[in-house]
Design a protein around this motif. Sequence first.
Motif, PDB file in Angstrom:
ATOM      1  N   CYS A   1       0.800  -1.234   0.000  1.00 21.40           N
ATOM      2  CA  CYS A   1       0.000   0.000   0.000  1.00 21.40           C
ATOM      3  C   CYS A   1       0.826   1.274   0.000  1.00 21.40           C
ATOM      4  O   CYS A   1       0.336   2.343   0.401  1.00 21.40           O
TER       5      CYS A   1
ATOM      6  N   LYS B   1       2.302   4.578  -1.509  1.00 18.42           N
ATOM      7  CA  LYS B   1       1.703   5.481  -2.485  1.00 18.42           C
ATOM      8  C   LYS B   1       2.511   5.553  -3.776  1.00 18.42           C
ATOM      9  O   LYS B   1       1.975   5.910  -4.825  1.00 18.42           O
TER      10      LYS B   1
ATOM     11  N   VAL C   1      -5.232   5.682  -0.924  1.00 15.16           N
ATOM     12  CA  VAL C   1      -3.900   5.264  -1.369  1.00 15.16           C
ATOM     13  C   VAL C   1      -3.935   4.839  -2.822  1.00 15.16           C
ATOM     14  O   VAL C   1      -3.053   5.195  -3.620  1.00 15.16           O
TER      15      VAL C   1
ATOM     16  N   ILE D   1      -4.301   7.871  -5.255  1.00 15.30           N
ATOM     17  CA  ILE D   1      -3.034   8.608  -5.361  1.00 15.30           C
ATOM     18  C   ILE D   1      -2.056   7.852  -6.255  1.00 15.30           C
ATOM     19  O   ILE D   1      -1.411   8.431  -7.137  1.00 15.30           O
ATOM     20  N   TYR D   2      -1.977   6.542  -6.045  1.00 16.27           N
ATOM     21  CA  TYR D   2      -1.085   5.721  -6.861  1.00 16.27           C
ATOM     22  C   TYR D   2      -1.479   5.773  -8.333  1.00 16.27           C
ATOM     23  O   TYR D   2      -0.642   5.998  -9.216  1.00 16.27           O
TER      24      TYR D   2
END
Length: 321
Positions: free
Chosen positions: A142, A144, A266, A269-270
């Motif tokens: 997890c 980012k 998360v 954002i990724y």
Amino acid sequence: MSETVAAVVVTYNRKQLLTECLDALLAQTRPVDKIILIDNASTDGTPELLEEHGYLVNQLINYVRLSENTGGAGGFHEGVKRGYEAGYDWLWLMDDDAEPFSDALEKMSPGFLMDGVVAVANLPIDGDGICQTHHRGWADLCRKDGQVVRNITEDDLEKNIVWIGQASFVGLAINKIIVEKIGYPKKEFFIHHDDFLYCYKISSLGKIAMLNESIIKHKEAAKQGNESKYIMRRASKRIPFDKLWLTYYGSRNLIWIRKKYCSKTVLLIYISNWYLRKCSGIILYDDHKLIRMKFYLNAVLDGWFGRFDNKKPRKITSMVS
């Protein structure tokens, strides 16, 4: 040792590499009890070569030719299923571009008897003898920045045993109890990250031991063919358009995994950072820019919604005449 071991080998159109893999398995100082060979409907004369060189009459080899190419994930799904149903204690997984050293199984066998160990991995090296550290490590799903595996380091190579949480299907042996608990590798993935997901589940059930004295050579044939392009003397590794379709599966599958196990914040954002980087690279370096951006957008959406149409990437890239 009373533990029975079946090697599961998945092959597709790499008949010469396959024979090198099979010869290495047949030469093990601690013999395998069976080789379950899954052929993903190869079109390069693989069955003819196997018959010509006597592999098909070898009682140790169970040759299974599938009716269509199901990818590495589908091949390992089928191989693990057959090995488990046949009752083998350990299933030693590898692709056709792997070549275990002759004593690899002998030197990994002590791991089979260690308390709490449910999977045992070889140390993978390339053709120059350099450790492929990216094939072994620990899950960091997890983050980012999208770096989902923390790789082993040079310091880890000085140890006899490293307790890892991640291993690719390059010389990973799994205990039958794993299959009882979590089932088979996810065949819908086709290729890429099926091993990551499987190990992510394994590590919640027990220990994964990497025995550094047990070595497997890995030729990574699938990664050959990428090219470098330059702008202002700055190089960037690029995917030729005719190989672009292969990158869809890893992108889609990883987004699906991260959505399942990480927070949506998360993940978003990724995805945003990843897609912007992809588009920037495409604009600067690549041909067929709009098709490439559409291609990766489809990978994102299909991963998010869990759509596993494994013929789709070829359909998208075929839009170029």
